[in-house]
Design a protein around this motif. Structure first.
Motif, PDB file in Angstrom:
ATOM      1  N   UNK A 100       0.818  -1.243  -0.019  1.00 18.75           N
ATOM      2  CA  UNK A 100      -0.001   0.174  -0.040  1.00 18.75           C
ATOM      3  C   UNK A 100       0.989   1.154  -0.229  1.00 18.75           C
ATOM      4  N   UNK A 101       0.260   2.274  -0.534  1.00 19.78           N
ATOM      5  CA  UNK A 101       0.892   3.596  -0.664  1.00 19.78           C
ATOM      6  C   UNK A 101      -0.057   4.643  -0.211  1.00 19.78           C
ATOM      7  N   UNK A 102       0.437   5.705   0.507  1.00 17.02           N
ATOM      8  CA  UNK A 102      -0.480   6.655   1.054  1.00 17.02           C
ATOM      9  C   UNK A 102       0.121   8.000   1.084  1.00 17.02           C
ATOM     10  N   UNK A 103      -0.787   9.125   0.714  1.00 14.84           N
ATOM     11  CA  UNK A 103      -0.371  10.512   0.854  1.00 14.84           C
ATOM     12  C   UNK A 103      -1.069  11.042   1.652  1.00 14.84           C
ATOM     13  N   UNK A 104      -0.242  11.887   2.694  1.00 12.79           N
ATOM     14  CA  UNK A 104      -1.162  12.522   3.581  1.00 12.79           C
ATOM     15  C   UNK A 104      -0.735  14.063   3.589  1.00 12.79           C
ATOM     16  N   UNK A 105      -1.445  14.892   4.192  1.00 15.77           N
ATOM     17  CA  UNK A 105      -1.416  16.424   4.083  1.00 15.77           C
ATOM     18  C   UNK A 105      -1.952  17.035   5.528  1.00 15.77           C
ATOM     19  N   UNK A 106      -1.125  17.613   6.442  1.00 18.27           N
ATOM     20  CA  UNK A 106      -1.499  17.945   7.542  1.00 18.27           C
ATOM     21  C   UNK A 106      -1.287  19.681   7.591  1.00 18.27           C
ATOM     22  N   UNK A 107      -2.507  20.580   7.480  1.00 15.57           N
ATOM     23  CA  UNK A 107      -2.134  21.847   7.547  1.00 15.57           C
ATOM     24  C   UNK A 107      -2.579  22.197   8.900  1.00 15.57           C
ATOM     25  N   UNK A 108      -1.668  22.635   9.736  1.00 19.27           N
ATOM     26  CA  UNK A 108      -1.905  22.994  11.295  1.00 19.27           C
ATOM     27  C   UNK A 108      -1.646  24.375  11.626  1.00 19.27           C
ATOM     28  N   UNK A 109      -2.931  24.942  11.973  1.00 16.53           N
ATOM     29  CA  UNK A 109      -2.670  26.453  12.262  1.00 16.53           C
ATOM     30  C   UNK A 109      -3.287  26.994  13.682  1.00 16.53           C
ATOM     31  N   UNK A 110      -2.778  27.793  13.887  1.00 14.87           N
ATOM     32  CA  UNK A 110      -2.890  28.433  15.458  1.00 14.87           C
ATOM     33  C   UNK A 110      -2.199  27.893  16.519  1.00 14.87           C
ATOM     34  N   UNK A 111      -0.981  27.229  16.156  1.00 16.03           N
ATOM     35  CA  UNK A 111      -0.117  26.498  17.121  1.00 16.03           C
ATOM     36  C   UNK A 111       0.258  27.638  18.096  1.00 16.03           C
ATOM     37  N   UNK A 112       0.233  27.049  19.497  1.00 13.87           N
ATOM     38  CA  UNK A 112       0.484  27.828  20.481  1.00 13.87           C
ATOM     39  C   UNK A 112       1.948  28.093  20.829  1.00 13.87           C
ATOM     40  N   UNK A 113       2.493  29.283  20.801  1.00 14.11           N
ATOM     41  CA  UNK A 113       4.153  29.344  20.810  1.00 14.11           C
ATOM     42  C   UNK A 113       4.237  30.634  21.813  1.00 14.11           C
ATOM     43  N   UNK A 114       5.498  30.955  21.999  1.00 11.18           N
ATOM     44  CA  UNK A 114       5.890  32.210  22.386  1.00 11.18           C
ATOM     45  C   UNK A 114       6.341  33.224  21.283  1.00 11.18           C
ATOM     46  N   UNK A 115       5.584  34.103  20.892  1.00  9.43           N
ATOM     47  CA  UNK A 115       5.613  34.769  19.622  1.00  9.43           C
ATOM     48  C   UNK A 115       7.045  35.237  19.146  1.00  9.43           C
ATOM     49  N   UNK A 116       7.740  35.976  20.241  1.00  9.25           N
ATOM     50  CA  UNK A 116       8.989  36.625  19.737  1.00  9.25           C
ATOM     51  C   UNK A 116      10.178  35.740  19.909  1.00  9.25           C
ATOM     52  N   UNK A 117      10.553  35.127  18.851  1.00  7.86           N
ATOM     53  CA  UNK A 117      11.328  34.047  18.543  1.00  7.86           C
ATOM     54  C   UNK A 117      12.725  34.585  18.748  1.00  7.86           C
ATOM     55  N   UNK A 118      12.999  35.900  18.446  1.00  4.65           N
ATOM     56  CA  UNK A 118      14.500  36.573  18.823  1.00  4.65           C
ATOM     57  C   UNK A 118      14.281  37.817  19.728  1.00  4.65           C
ATOM     58  N   UNK A 119      14.733  37.845  20.961  1.00  4.06           N
ATOM     59  CA  UNK A 119      14.627  39.009  21.941  1.00  4.06           C
ATOM     60  C   UNK A 119      15.352  40.227  21.472  1.00  4.06           C
ATOM     61  N   UNK A 120      16.376  39.829  20.647  1.00  5.34           N
ATOM     62  CA  UNK A 120      17.370  40.974  20.165  1.00  5.34           C
ATOM     63  C   UNK A 120      16.750  41.833  19.105  1.00  5.34           C
ATOM     64  N   UNK A 121      15.689  41.290  18.522  1.00  6.59           N
ATOM     65  CA  UNK A 121      14.993  42.112  17.251  1.00  6.59           C
ATOM     66  C   UNK A 121      13.528  42.424  17.710  1.00  6.59           C
ATOM     67  N   UNK A 122      13.172  42.296  18.865  1.00  4.56           N
ATOM     68  CA  UNK A 122      11.681  42.262  19.138  1.00  4.56           C
ATOM     69  C   UNK A 122      11.057  43.786  18.745  1.00  4.56           C
ATOM     70  N   UNK A 123      11.657  44.894  18.923  1.00  6.27           N
ATOM     71  CA  UNK A 123      11.455  46.109  18.610  1.00  6.27           C
ATOM     72  C   UNK A 123      11.939  46.664  17.071  1.00  6.27           C
ATOM     73  N   UNK A 124      12.767  45.824  16.574  1.00  9.26           N
ATOM     74  CA  UNK A 124      13.144  46.225  15.031  1.00  9.26           C
ATOM     75  C   UNK A 124      12.586  45.229  13.887  1.00  9.26           C
ATOM     76  N   UNK A 125      12.286  44.024  14.397  1.00  8.16           N
ATOM     77  CA  UNK A 125      11.708  43.129  13.192  1.00  8.16           C
ATOM     78  C   UNK A 125      10.352  43.449  13.047  1.00  8.16           C
TER      79      UNK A 125
END
Length: 850
Positions: free
Chosen positions: A611-636
């Protein structure tokens, strides 16, 4: 009515398959022990590779002499049934049913019975009895596990190509990105979407979460008590609710075990360390109306230190690559028929798990000790109603207490820092469901499953050393679900180019105590143009509730210089307030999933499946800490939606007043007049992930050299990417260090006769890109080979009867993991989420059955 079907270990579904006359007449080797007829019929099904159907309540408590030797399946089955009061009857279609001797049913009656027999079988991925699931399914049986030489369920799930070894797993080393080994358990992590995005069940029931990651330890169950693991590699929230985004793993226990088996095992890594000592016992019995099984497993495993591997001898001592582990696992499962129309079942388990890691850093030794205790009990009552309907009442109560002790020692060996924290999870649920036929259509019965219930999860993180409660909260949900199965075309309708066509639809509505309601649908289609070919497709929506740690962790406030946050053009004394911690308005993470499967099982080539299967998962609204880089929080520019410039006095007060703790990173006390911005870095629904790819699996069973051989394998290609927040570019995840490799595969061959089993497997994990430095590099791939030899003595009453001896070698060629440049001398130089530092591991085991 408890009718069972036994199929080949790699069968693609539990639908009844006719036995062809040639397959039923071919001679092969059988090794069926004397004992309970139910267990013997199950073993016969595995060894013959043929499905067989019987009523479990009729054969329960009946004993058989078994059969060992070479014979046709027909001859072997006749010997197994000798003097049991049962006989095998073949219908016009070639199918076989086990009936009471003297039963005067005609062949036509048997065929009709077989056509409906699978209505009492429920597989993971559907709540309809007798229905196949339109989603891709993986099945790993106890026999598969023994053939592979695995000693616990954790090793099993890490070998599955569709699963990622990161998240929560014992081998995850310090500095492996967002992956961590907090509890010492082994959690499913399908497609690498996180251990909280794969729902793990025990006999279809939820367990409590472990630690703060919302992961469930799959290694709780002793292998000896395991019947099989069914894995749906597709979203299934319409059936099971939260967490079923990447898929569902259902650990299914044995219901019938007659006798006593005791086993011992010792293993070691040839490069040093990793010595394992394991003891297990399994006991059970059956009576006319019920039975029970009890299992216990003990494991004591030594650590592997960095100085025991030549490629990690740069690390400071003592640093562990694999932790010290000690586990106790116990389980009891009971089933009892209360009346002709009612059966009671209950599963109970207990786990006591310990592990210890150490990390030597400049001027300090960090030691982490984890002690986990898990309790769970799950009762179920099945009631047969008129018109063939079944009512099921069930519930679960489960607790996991994970106590983590962190200690820091200076170079003189004095304790300079320490903490002791309990990550405590409690879960309970109640559910009522019904299933049965609504009405008949030309292709068969339209069936419906409906139900509802309530479940609650509680989480508390308590710092024992200070008595401080770090996080506390609970979330409850009421839910209702329904699933309908509609047969459109059946084989006896003789529709051209349409052997069978079935449609399914499911929907689930949940109302949560914290964020309101959510509804998830799922649609599926199963089409067979011929009896040899199956096409399946599914589409659905899934969701995952935010973890309790994300929702309820303490709110902290940081004060930092504006320049340190990327601020330009501000006064030198300008400061920024950064909000950090639990999100008060988090919503469910949502996903859209779909899959398509093409499966072939040609009758002209018995034993072959693909058997062969194709899958697709589109995952939105994932909970994260949004500021990935503190050093660029005001400049990015991508972070500007999380920044409030020139805040008012009220906005500053709203940020300061609720804070449990204020952490000042400046040299001056908080002064509202110098605050130029407020950055909101609390958990938020802002990230997006996508995983898509192709899975392939196949198997071929055939007679060879007086025994039975099986070739089987599976592979998974994955493409994954992620967007941290809206406005930021999408970046790849699959094939990147600390994320799933783009390609994984495992395949091998097993040969067995009356006494001997030989197996060999090859595992492959593709390379990953190390993007931690400006110049990206690619690691090598990782290919290893495993081999297992098992020998069984014959039945009897002597000391040497019913013995099994096994020699297992994992990573026979002693391949070392692909290496890269370490970040520091206390961080490993390989990706521990994809590759292992154990090296060649040899083990010997012996078991005795009575």
């Amino acid at each position: 009515m408890g009718i069972k079907t036994i199929a080949t270990a790699l069968a693609a579904s539990t639908c009844i398959v006719a036995l062809s006359a040639p397959a039923y007449a071919q001679q092969r080797a059988f090794n069926i022990s004397a004992g309970g007829l139910d267990a013997a019929l199950a073993a016969y099904g595995r060894q013959s590779g043929l499905p067989i159907i019987y009523k479990a309540e009729e054969v329960r408590g009946v004993r058989t002499q078994g059969y060992r030797g070479s014979a046709t399946p027909e001859q072997a089955l006749k010997a197994i049934l000798a003097n049991t009061g049962f006989a095998a009857v073949r219908g016009a279609s070639g199918s076989v049913a086990i009936v009471r001797a003297g039963n005067d049913q005609s062949a036509g009656d048997i065929s009709s019975g077989l056509a409906g027999a699978d209505r009492d079988i429920v597989v993971t991925g559907t709540r309809i009895k007798g229905a196949d699931t339109p989603s891709p399914v993986l099945r790993v049986t106890e026999t598969d596990i023994r053939d592979a030489g695995f000693s616990d369920v954790g090793e099993v799930i890490r070998s599955i190509p569709q699963n990622f070894g990161g998240g929560q797993n014992p081998g995850v080393a310090l500095g492996s990105g967002n992956n961590t080994n907090l509890t010492g358990g082994s959690a499913f992590n399908l497609r690498g979407l996180g251990p909280d995005a794969t729902l793990t069940l025990l006999n279809g029931r939820r367990l409590s979460y472990g630690g703060f990651q919302q992961a469930v330890d799959a290694s709780l169950v002793p292998v000896a008590a395991l019947k099989q693991i069914e894995i749906i590699t597709d979203g299934a929230s319409a059936l099971y609710g939260s967490d079923a985004v990447a898929g569902v793993a259902n650990i299914i226990l044995k219901r019938d075990f007659d006798g006593l088996t005791m086993a011992g095992r010792v293993g070691f890594a040839t490069d040093g360390g990793g010595t394992e000592r394991q003891l297990s016992a399994t006991a059970g019995t059956n009576w006319g109306s019920g039975g029970f099984i009890a299992a216990y497993n003990y494991l004591d495993a030594d650590p592997i230190f960095s100085d025991q591997r030549s490629y990690t001898d740069y690390m400071l001592d003592p640093s562990t690559l694999l932790p010290k582990r000690r586990n106790h696992n116990g389980l009891v499962s009971l089933h009892q028929k209360l009346a002709d129309f009612a059966e009671f079942k209950v599963d109970a388990l207990y786990t006591d798990r310990h592990f210890r890691t150490s990390s030597a850093q400049p001027a300090q030794l960090s030691v982490s000790l984890s002690d986990s205790k898990v309790y769970a009990v799950s009762p179920t009552l099945d009631v047969s109603l008129p018109a063939g309907w079944t009512l099921t009442l069930g519930g679960t109560y489960s607790v996991e207490e994970n106590v983590v002790t962190n200690q820091g020692f200076n170079s003189a060996g004095a304790l300079v820092a320490g903490s002791r924290t309990c990550y405590c999870n409690t879960a309970y649920s109640l559910e009522a469901s019904g299933e049965g036929a609504l009405f008949d259509v030309p292709a068969g019965a339209v069936r419906l499953a409906v139900g509802g219930g309530y479940r609650n999860n509680e989480y508390e993180a308590v710092r024992h050393s200070t008595g401080q409660t770090l996080t506390k909260g609970d979330v409850g949900s009421r839910y209702a679900f329904g699933e309908i199965y509609v047969p459109v075309v059946s084989p006896d309708m003789n529709v051209p180019a349409m052997h069978r066509l079935n449609a399914t639809a499911a929907v689930r509505h949940e109302n949560y105590s914290v964020f309101g309601s959510i509804t998830t649908p799922k649609l599926g289609l199963i089409y067979q143009p011929t009896g040899d070919i199956t096409l399946k497709g599914s589409w659905g929506r899934s969701f995952k509730a935010p973890t309790l740690n994300q929702r309820f962790s303490d709110y902290l406030l940081y004060i930092r210089p504006a320049a340190a946050m990327g601020g330009i053009g501000f006064p030198s004394n300008a400061t920024v307030l950064m909000r950090y911690g639990g999100g008060g308005d988090l919503q469910p993470e949502k996903a859209q999933t779909w899959s398509a499967t093409f499966a072939v099982e040609p009758r002209a080539v018995p034993g072959l499946s693909f058997d062969i299967s194709y899958f697709d998962i589109d995952y939105r609204g994932r909970v994260v800490l949004p500021i990935a880089n503190m050093q660029t929080a005001l400049s990015d520019p991508a972070f500007q939606s999380f920044v409030t410039y020139d805040p008012t006095a009220q906005q500053i007060a709203d940020a300061v007043d609720p804070a449990v703790q204020i952490i000042n990173g400046t040299t001056e006390p908080l002064n509202p007049a110098t605050v130029v911005a407020i950055v909101d870095n609390r958990y938020s629904n802002v990230a997006r992930q996508r995983a898509r790819g192709v899975d392939v699996s196949g198997a071929y069973q055939f007679d060879l050299a007086g025994g039975r051989a099986a070739i089987r394998g599976s592979a998974s290609w994955l493409k994954g990417d992620q967007q941290a927040t809206e406005g930021l570019p999408t970046f790849p995840t699959a094939g990147i260090v600390y994320n799933p490799a783009k390609f994984r595969a495992r395949g091998g061959v097993v040969w067995r006769d009356d006494h001997l089993t030989l197996s060999a497997f090859v595992n492959h994990v593709a390379s990953v890109v190390d993007n931690r430095f400006v110049t990206k590099t690619r690691t090598g791939s990782f290919t290893t080979a495993d081999a297992v030899i098992r020998y069984r003595t014959g039945p009897g009453s002597s000391l040497w009867s019913n013995l099994e001896l096994s020699l297992s070698a994992q990573n026979v060629l002693n391949k070392k993991p692909p290496l890269y440049t370490p970040l520091a001398n206390f961080v490993v130089n390989y990706d521990s989420t994809n590759y292992s530092a154990i090296g060649r591991h040899l083990s010997f085991s012996i078991s005795k059955s009575w």
